[in-house]
Design a protein around this motif. Structure first.
Motif, PDB file in Angstrom:
ATOM      1  N   VAL A  35       0.823  -1.210   0.000  1.00  0.00           N
ATOM      2  CA  VAL A  35       0.000   0.000   0.000  1.00  0.00           C
ATOM      3  C   VAL A  35       0.857   1.259   0.000  1.00  0.00           C
ATOM      4  CG1 VAL A  35      -1.671   1.329   1.351  1.00  0.00           C
ATOM      5  CG2 VAL A  35      -1.954  -1.143   1.105  1.00  0.00           C
ATOM      6  N   VAL A  36       1.945   1.269   0.783  1.00  0.00           N
ATOM      7  CA  VAL A  36       2.780   2.462   0.885  1.00  0.00           C
ATOM      8  C   VAL A  36       3.404   2.800  -0.467  1.00  0.00           C
ATOM      9  CG1 VAL A  36       4.808   3.474   2.000  1.00  0.00           C
ATOM     10  CG2 VAL A  36       3.255   2.031   3.324  1.00  0.00           C
ATOM     11  N   PHE A  37       3.968   1.801  -1.124  1.00  0.00           N
ATOM     12  CA  PHE A  37       4.603   2.029  -2.419  1.00  0.00           C
ATOM     13  C   PHE A  37       3.570   2.457  -3.455  1.00  0.00           C
ATOM     14  CE2 PHE A  37       7.421   0.157  -5.948  1.00  0.00           C
ATOM     15  CZ  PHE A  37       8.216   1.299  -5.973  1.00  0.00           C
ATOM     16  N   PRO A  96       4.121  -1.781   9.528  1.00  0.00           N
ATOM     17  CA  PRO A  96       3.237  -2.253   8.448  1.00  0.00           C
ATOM     18  C   PRO A  96       3.445  -1.461   7.165  1.00  0.00           C
ATOM     19  CG  PRO A  96       2.018  -0.858   9.964  1.00  0.00           C
ATOM     20  CD  PRO A  96       3.394  -1.029  10.567  1.00  0.00           C
ATOM     21  N   VAL A  97       3.351  -2.153   6.043  1.00  0.00           N
ATOM     22  CA  VAL A  97       3.402  -1.494   4.736  1.00  0.00           C
ATOM     23  C   VAL A  97       2.164  -1.817   3.913  1.00  0.00           C
ATOM     24  CG1 VAL A  97       5.925  -1.383   4.644  1.00  0.00           C
ATOM     25  CG2 VAL A  97       4.731  -3.398   3.735  1.00  0.00           C
ATOM     26  N   GLY A  98       1.288  -2.665   4.464  1.00  0.00           N
ATOM     27  CA  GLY A  98       0.071  -3.030   3.742  1.00  0.00           C
ATOM     28  C   GLY A  98       0.364  -3.947   2.579  1.00  0.00           C
ATOM     29  N   ASP A  99       0.892  -5.123   2.876  1.00  0.00           N
ATOM     30  CA  ASP A  99       1.252  -6.075   1.827  1.00  0.00           C
ATOM     31  C   ASP A  99       0.061  -6.397   0.928  1.00  0.00           C
ATOM     32  OD1 ASP A  99       2.852  -8.129   0.498  1.00  0.00           O
ATOM     33  OD2 ASP A  99       1.533  -9.538   1.537  1.00  0.00           O
ATOM     34  N   LEU A 100       0.292  -6.294  -0.378  1.00  0.00           N
ATOM     35  CA  LEU A 100      -0.756  -6.586  -1.361  1.00  0.00           C
ATOM     36  C   LEU A 100      -0.464  -7.838  -2.177  1.00  0.00           C
ATOM     37  CD1 LEU A 100      -1.261  -2.962  -2.761  1.00  0.00           C
ATOM     38  CD2 LEU A 100      -2.748  -4.158  -1.143  1.00  0.00           C
ATOM     39  N   SER A 101       0.693  -8.426  -1.977  1.00  0.00           N
ATOM     40  CA  SER A 101       1.099  -9.546  -2.825  1.00  0.00           C
ATOM     41  C   SER A 101       0.200 -10.763  -2.658  1.00  0.00           C
ATOM     42  CB  SER A 101       2.554  -9.933  -2.528  1.00  0.00           C
ATOM     43  OG  SER A 101       2.696 -10.342  -1.174  1.00  0.00           O
ATOM     44  N   TYR A 145       9.298   6.745   5.092  1.00  0.00           N
ATOM     45  CA  TYR A 145       8.751   5.607   5.840  1.00  0.00           C
ATOM     46  C   TYR A 145       9.165   4.290   5.192  1.00  0.00           C
ATOM     47  CZ  TYR A 145       5.285   2.540   8.023  1.00  0.00           C
ATOM     48  OH  TYR A 145       4.665   1.520   8.708  1.00  0.00           O
ATOM     49  N   MET A 146       9.008   4.199   3.875  1.00  0.00           N
ATOM     50  CA  MET A 146       9.355   2.969   3.167  1.00  0.00           C
ATOM     51  C   MET A 146      10.853   2.701   3.250  1.00  0.00           C
ATOM     52  SD  MET A 146       7.580   0.667   1.486  1.00  0.00           S
ATOM     53  CE  MET A 146       8.545  -0.730   2.046  1.00  0.00           C
ATOM     54  N   CYS A 147      11.646   3.765   3.150  1.00  0.00           N
ATOM     55  CA  CYS A 147      13.101   3.609   3.247  1.00  0.00           C
ATOM     56  C   CYS A 147      13.499   3.106   4.638  1.00  0.00           C
ATOM     57  CB  CYS A 147      13.782   4.943   2.945  1.00  0.00           C
ATOM     58  SG  CYS A 147      15.584   4.861   2.869  1.00  0.00           S
ATOM     59  N   PHE A 148      12.856   3.651   5.679  1.00  0.00           N
ATOM     60  CA  PHE A 148      13.146   3.216   7.048  1.00  0.00           C
ATOM     61  C   PHE A 148      12.779   1.754   7.229  1.00  0.00           C
ATOM     62  CE2 PHE A 148      12.154   2.536  11.509  1.00  0.00           C
ATOM     63  CZ  PHE A 148      13.249   3.108  12.139  1.00  0.00           C
ATOM     64  N   VAL A 149      11.649   1.347   6.679  1.00  0.00           N
ATOM     65  CA  VAL A 149      11.212  -0.052   6.785  1.00  0.00           C
ATOM     66  C   VAL A 149      12.253  -0.985   6.161  1.00  0.00           C
ATOM     67  CG1 VAL A 149       9.515  -1.722   5.945  1.00  0.00           C
ATOM     68  CG2 VAL A 149       8.748   0.448   6.898  1.00  0.00           C
ATOM     69  N   MET A 150      12.740  -0.637   4.973  1.00  0.00           N
ATOM     70  CA  MET A 150      13.725  -1.476   4.292  1.00  0.00           C
ATOM     71  C   MET A 150      15.041  -1.520   5.051  1.00  0.00           C
ATOM     72  SD  MET A 150      13.141  -0.799   0.211  1.00  0.00           S
ATOM     73  CE  MET A 150      13.174   0.994   0.314  1.00  0.00           C
ATOM     74  N   MET A 151      15.506  -0.361   5.514  1.00  0.00           N
ATOM     75  CA  MET A 151      16.790  -0.321   6.218  1.00  0.00           C
ATOM     76  C   MET A 151      16.705  -1.039   7.562  1.00  0.00           C
ATOM     77  SD  MET A 151      18.247   3.489   5.310  1.00  0.00           S
ATOM     78  CE  MET A 151      19.805   3.145   6.132  1.00  0.00           C
ATOM     79  N   ALA A 152      15.567  -0.905   8.242  1.00  0.00           N
ATOM     80  CA  ALA A 152      15.392  -1.594   9.523  1.00  0.00           C
ATOM     81  C   ALA A 152      15.441  -3.104   9.331  1.00  0.00           C
ATOM     82  CB  ALA A 152      14.076  -1.177  10.167  1.00  0.00           C
TER      83      ALA A 152
END
Length: 279
Positions: free
Chosen positions: A189-191, A257-262, A240-247
């Motif tokens: 969702v974020v992307f 949460p990023v709201g996975d849609l896959s 936010y998305m960058c922080f999620v990936m780096m974390a």
């Protein structure tokens, strides 16, 4: 029946397969990451790769995101006029060095690793910042031919024809970004929200240039501020998305949460031919 020793063997212990004259060790600790986690880290659907570059090299996706976010947020705040800011020439470096350099490097690394969609995304934004940055260089005098004398860039920059050209350019970019938005619905969702807002922002800024071409500077300013606000939202989502990936890459005990849609789509970690037969 299994012995007590076999029953107590930890699940991640290396398994040894013995054959005459050969001992082969198979590590069960090297667990392949799930498609959902893969799409969170690389922002691209997980597909089979012929090599093992994913395991050998670092994840380049956050690098491109940093370049994109720094450039976007700086541009957005100037568009909104924060602190009385006006004009982009003092920060023209974001159009040629901060954004494009990091994004071009990321394009190369994503290509090497076989990450199609993130490669396409970084390539798209790299050329946008480079092309739009050309407009911010007064030394090029791109607007001069649009003036009555053919030499005055200041007069040409407010001409109807010059601003109409830029408006059309941004309309095309809006459609390109919206096309990418459709494919981000496979990730999270974020992307997807990033591409939705940046698409709308491109069309709003296009409207600002249309208003300038008609001499309606008040509405042009309103649309400029609105476009800047939309891009600021894009920048916040990008951070936010960058922080999620780096974390995740730094193994921090933070799960955001990023709201996975896959999971709404068929699995993509299969060969293309197999996926075509299953479709």
């Amino acid at each position: 029946m299994s012995s007590a020793a076999e029953a107590s063997t930890p699940p991640d212990r290396d398994l040894i397969e013995e054959k005459p004259g050969l001992a082969h060790t198979v590590s069960t600790g090297a667990i392949s990451i799930s498609p959902e986690l893969f799409e969170k880290l690389y922002l691209t659907p997980k597909v089979p790769h012929s090599g093992d570059n994913i395991k050998r090299f670092a994840n380049p996706t956050p690098l491109g995101f940093v370049g994109f976010v720094i450039s976007t947020m700086t541009f957005a705040m100037v568009m909104m006029g924060w602190g009385g800011a006006e004009g982009l020439s003092p920060v023209v470096g974001i159009f040629f060095f901060v954004g494009p350099v990091l994004l071009v490097l990321t394009v190369i690394f994503e290509w090497i690793m076989g990450n199609f969609f993130s490669m396409m995304v970084c390539g798209l934004f790299a050329v946008f910042w480079l092309s739009f940055g050309m407009l911010q260089l007064p030394t090029l005098g791109l607007a001069a031919p649009y003036s009555s004398s053919g030499t005055n860039a200041v007069t040409g920059a407010v001409s109807k024809e010059y601003n109409a050209v830029i408006a059309l350019y941004l309309i095309v970019w809006g459609f390109a970004l919206f096309t990418y938005f459709i494919f981000t619905l496979k990730t999270n969702v974020v992307f997807a929200a990033i591409f939705l807002f940046v698409s709308i922002a491109a069309w709003v800024l296009s409207g600002a240039y249309w208003k300038v071409s008609k001499g309606d500077y008040d509405n042009a300013h309103t649309l400029q501020v609105t476009g800047g606000a939309l891009l600021f939202i894009v920048g916040c989502l990008g951070w936010y998305m960058c922080f999620v990936m780096m974390a995740a890459e730094m193994r921090m005990a933070i799960t955001l949460p990023v709201g996975d849609l896959s999971h709404f789509w068929p699995r993509t970690d299969v060969e293309m031919g197999k996926a075509e037969k299953e479709a």
